[in-house]
Design a protein around this motif. Structure first.
Motif, PDB file in Angstrom:
ATOM      1  N   LEU A 142     -56.742  28.550  18.486  1.00 33.15           N
ATOM      2  CA  LEU A 142     -56.113  28.232  19.959  1.00 33.15           C
ATOM      3  C   LEU A 142     -55.734  26.910  20.597  1.00 33.15           C
ATOM      4  N   LEU A 143     -56.999  26.058  20.207  1.00 36.60           N
ATOM      5  CA  LEU A 143     -57.435  25.026  20.598  1.00 36.60           C
ATOM      6  C   LEU A 143     -56.588  23.896  19.574  1.00 36.60           C
ATOM      7  N   ASN A 144     -56.439  24.664  18.506  1.00 35.24           N
ATOM      8  CA  ASN A 144     -55.687  23.428  17.945  1.00 35.24           C
ATOM      9  C   ASN A 144     -54.583  22.861  18.444  1.00 35.24           C
ATOM     10  N   GLY A 145     -53.951  23.972  19.007  1.00 35.37           N
ATOM     11  CA  GLY A 145     -51.912  24.019  20.284  1.00 35.37           C
ATOM     12  C   GLY A 145     -52.505  22.482  20.588  1.00 35.37           C
ATOM     13  N   VAL A 146     -53.684  22.336  21.260  1.00 37.09           N
ATOM     14  CA  VAL A 146     -53.602  21.671  22.208  1.00 37.09           C
ATOM     15  C   VAL A 146     -54.328  19.952  22.210  1.00 37.09           C
ATOM     16  N   THR A 147     -54.879  20.448  20.895  1.00 33.74           N
ATOM     17  CA  THR A 147     -55.698  18.911  20.122  1.00 33.74           C
ATOM     18  C   THR A 147     -55.096  18.910  19.042  1.00 33.74           C
ATOM     19  N   PHE A 148     -53.910  18.681  18.732  1.00 34.21           N
ATOM     20  CA  PHE A 148     -52.503  18.673  17.919  1.00 34.21           C
ATOM     21  C   PHE A 148     -54.137  18.811  16.021  1.00 34.21           C
ATOM     22  N   GLY A 149     -54.951  19.916  16.063  1.00 38.78           N
ATOM     23  CA  GLY A 149     -55.319  19.644  14.748  1.00 38.78           C
ATOM     24  C   GLY A 149     -56.965  19.454  14.993  1.00 38.78           C
ATOM     25  N   LEU A 150     -56.963  18.475  15.877  1.00 45.92           N
ATOM     26  CA  LEU A 150     -58.685  17.595  16.075  1.00 45.92           C
ATOM     27  C   LEU A 150     -59.735  19.319  16.307  1.00 45.92           C
ATOM     28  N   ALA A 151     -59.460  19.920  16.571  1.00 46.52           N
ATOM     29  CA  ALA A 151     -60.509  21.010  16.745  1.00 46.52           C
ATOM     30  C   ALA A 151     -60.618  21.833  15.627  1.00 46.52           C
ATOM     31  N   THR A 152     -60.247  21.799  14.598  1.00 42.66           N
ATOM     32  CA  THR A 152     -60.238  22.730  13.122  1.00 42.66           C
ATOM     33  C   THR A 152     -61.627  22.383  12.967  1.00 42.66           C
ATOM     34  N   PRO A 153     -62.154  21.234  12.836  1.00 44.30           N
ATOM     35  CA  PRO A 153     -63.713  21.050  11.987  1.00 44.30           C
ATOM     36  C   PRO A 153     -64.858  21.968  13.588  1.00 44.30           C
ATOM     37  N   PHE A 154     -64.560  22.086  14.406  1.00 40.02           N
ATOM     38  CA  PHE A 154     -65.179  22.781  15.527  1.00 40.02           C
ATOM     39  C   PHE A 154     -65.049  24.130  15.057  1.00 40.02           C
ATOM     40  N   ILE A 155     -64.046  24.504  15.131  1.00 38.71           N
ATOM     41  CA  ILE A 155     -63.598  26.364  14.767  1.00 38.71           C
ATOM     42  C   ILE A 155     -64.254  26.226  13.276  1.00 38.71           C
ATOM     43  N   HIS A 156     -63.865  26.210  12.708  1.00 39.37           N
ATOM     44  CA  HIS A 156     -65.079  26.076  11.122  1.00 39.37           C
ATOM     45  C   HIS A 156     -66.340  26.048  11.325  1.00 39.37           C
ATOM     46  N   GLN A 157     -66.981  25.079  12.251  1.00 43.29           N
ATOM     47  CA  GLN A 157     -68.127  25.545  12.192  1.00 43.29           C
ATOM     48  C   GLN A 157     -68.426  26.757  12.590  1.00 43.29           C
ATOM     49  N   ARG A 158     -68.269  26.725  13.958  1.00 42.57           N
ATOM     50  CA  ARG A 158     -68.511  28.258  14.747  1.00 42.57           C
ATOM     51  C   ARG A 158     -68.350  29.341  13.816  1.00 42.57           C
ATOM     52  N   ALA A 159     -67.142  29.252  13.462  1.00 46.18           N
ATOM     53  CA  ALA A 159     -67.247  30.811  12.018  1.00 46.18           C
ATOM     54  C   ALA A 159     -68.111  31.280  11.326  1.00 46.18           C
ATOM     55  N   LYS A 160     -68.108  29.684  10.748  1.00 48.87           N
ATOM     56  CA  LYS A 160     -69.008  30.305   9.423  1.00 48.87           C
ATOM     57  C   LYS A 160     -70.498  30.484   9.893  1.00 48.87           C
ATOM     58  N   ALA A 161     -70.438  30.004  11.453  1.00 48.43           N
ATOM     59  CA  ALA A 161     -72.276  29.982  12.254  1.00 48.43           C
ATOM     60  C   ALA A 161     -72.072  31.398  11.887  1.00 48.43           C
ATOM     61  N   TRP A 162     -71.379  31.906  12.740  1.00 47.32           N
ATOM     62  CA  TRP A 162     -70.956  33.333  13.130  1.00 47.32           C
ATOM     63  C   TRP A 162     -71.953  34.167  11.905  1.00 47.32           C
ATOM     64  N   GLN A 163     -70.245  34.051  10.739  1.00 51.72           N
ATOM     65  CA  GLN A 163     -70.735  34.384   9.428  1.00 51.72           C
ATOM     66  C   GLN A 163     -71.885  35.148   8.605  1.00 51.72           C
ATOM     67  N   HIS A 164     -72.683  33.542   8.732  1.00 52.53           N
ATOM     68  CA  HIS A 164     -73.961  33.476   8.676  1.00 52.53           C
ATOM     69  C   HIS A 164     -74.586  34.233   9.122  1.00 52.53           C
ATOM     70  N   ASN A 165     -74.713  33.400  10.693  1.00 51.43           N
ATOM     71  CA  ASN A 165     -76.195  34.237  11.159  1.00 51.43           C
ATOM     72  C   ASN A 165     -76.486  35.603  11.912  1.00 51.43           C
ATOM     73  N   GLU A 166     -75.178  36.616  11.676  1.00 53.55           N
ATOM     74  CA  GLU A 166     -74.861  37.955  11.157  1.00 53.55           C
ATOM     75  C   GLU A 166     -75.343  38.900  10.460  1.00 53.55           C
ATOM     76  N   SER A 167     -75.072  38.070   8.998  1.00 53.14           N
ATOM     77  CA  SER A 167     -75.136  38.323   7.743  1.00 53.14           C
ATOM     78  C   SER A 167     -76.667  38.705   7.924  1.00 53.14           C
ATOM     79  N   ARG A 168     -77.041  40.192   7.505  1.00 51.54           N
ATOM     80  CA  ARG A 168     -78.469  40.489   6.974  1.00 51.54           C
ATOM     81  C   ARG A 168     -78.442  40.817   5.796  1.00 51.54           C
ATOM     82  N   TYR A 169     -80.000  40.848   5.040  1.00 55.27           N
ATOM     83  CA  TYR A 169     -80.285  41.055   3.331  1.00 55.27           C
ATOM     84  C   TYR A 169     -81.188  41.983   3.785  1.00 55.27           C
ATOM     85  N   GLY A 170     -81.168  43.611   3.517  1.00 54.07           N
ATOM     86  CA  GLY A 170     -82.244  44.431   4.294  1.00 54.07           C
ATOM     87  C   GLY A 170     -82.273  44.204   5.627  1.00 54.07           C
TER      88      GLY A 170
END
Length: 338
Positions: A142-170
């Motif tokens: 929703l931040l992109n709606g008020v930042t005209f897309g400027l929040a995209t890199p921030f949103i992408h980084q947080r999503a990838k950090a969450w995906q990788h940090n919460e993944s496990r191998y055994g």
């Protein structure tokens, strides 16, 4: 001392073509029902063809579970189409409901994909919770709606950090240390290169294009511009994929073991362009060969810098995970790998 273990990909276009054509024919004959079995067969082939440190990956997806997930997704989408045809306001409500539920589907998809992947007999897991899924895929965008897309890199980084940090191998944990600043540099550099190229393209077309003498000439000039635009896209898209894969995997670790990508943009651009050209010239029959070519380069550009031994990692008992989220994520065209 770290030891580099490169990923090897043993699939061939000929082998996959045979799997692809049978999958396609059976899916058509069964009106799409076989598509779940086709996906399992395809993934089992690709996973078993991917080797790291002398061992291959395995895919354990249940086609019946995948089919159930796709049926649920198809029913929901069918309700939306029916509402759009007969009651536009109801269609808006259904669309809003689908949007509100999409983080849950993404969360379930991540669980399903990792749970059904194993290496050396040990399964992967995703332990992130649904609250964080809503934060990453509904609240932050929703931040992109008020930042005209400027929040995209921030949103992408947080999503990838969450995906990788919460993944496990055994019992082993993945970790991601790519910063928000790294993502802004990536997007900023791409915007400068791609934007400058697009502006230059427009200027050249406008400067060198005389007023058309006929509608046929105008159509020809439009076609020429579209051709040049797609040529520009063939340059920018591989550049983005190259920079993104390097950024994500060069900042990802599995305990003390680090991943590394040395993908080269020029090679990726060549593969992308020639794949599209070959698919067009063969009326689609080159598709399985194109997929193998692209996967081989992306996978074999990866390596794991092993510090110690991978044999120290132990398994964890984990329950079954439903495929509803996987089916809906595919229906809504989410590419979680990026």
């Amino acid at each position: 001392m770290e030891q580099e273990q490169r990923v090897r990909f043993h699939a061939t276009g000929g082998e996959y073509f045979r799997i692809w054509i049978v999958n396609l024919l059976l899916t058509i004959v069964t009106l799409g029902i076989y598509s779940a079995w086709a996906k399992v067969r395809r993934n089992q082939y690709f996973y078993s063809s991917t080797e790291l440190a002398g061992s291959s990956f395995e895919y354990h997806g249940n086609p019946v579970a995948i089919l159930k997930g796709r049926i649920v997704a198809a029913v929901i989408f069918g309700i939306y189409l029916a509402a759009a045809a007969w009651a536009p306001l109801a269609a808006v409500a259904v669309a809003l409901g689908m949007g509100a539920a999409s983080p849950w589907f993404i969360w379930k998809s991540l669980q399903f994909r990792l749970h059904n992947t194993s290496y050396r007999g040990i399964r992967f897991r995703f332990v992130g919770d649904v609250h964080d899924a809503y934060t990453n895929y509904l609240v932050r965008p929703l931040l992109n709606g008020v930042t005209f897309g400027l929040a995209t890199p921030f949103i992408h980084q947080r999503a990838k950090a969450w995906q990788h940090n919460e993944s496990r191998y055994g019992k082993a944990r993945f970790s991601f240390d790519g910063s928000v600043a790294d993502f802004y540099k990536l997007y900023g550099g791409l915007l400068l290169i791609g934007g400058a190229g697009l502006v230059l393209l427009f200027q050249l077309m406008i400067k060198n294009a005389p007023a058309p003498a006929s509608s046929a000439q105008a159509a020809g000039e439009t076609s020429l511009f579209l051709l040049a635009f797609y040529g520009w896209a063939f340059v920018v898209y591989p550049l983005f994929i190259n920079m993104l894969q390097k950024l994500i995997w060069n900042h990802t670790s599995l305990e003390q073991h680090r991943f590394h990508s040395d993908m080269r943009w020029g090679r990726l651009a060549f593969i992308t362009f020639t794949n599209y050209l070959a698919v067009i010239c063969t009326l689609g029959l080159f598709l399985p060969f194109a997929r193998v070519r692209a996967m081989r380069y992306r996978l074999e550009s990866m390596s794991l810098l092993v510090d110690g031994s991978l044999d120290d990692i132990t398994a964890v008992q984990d329950g079954e995970v439903g495929a509803t989220g996987e089916g809906m994520a595919e229906f809504m065209d989410y590419d979680l790998s990026l």
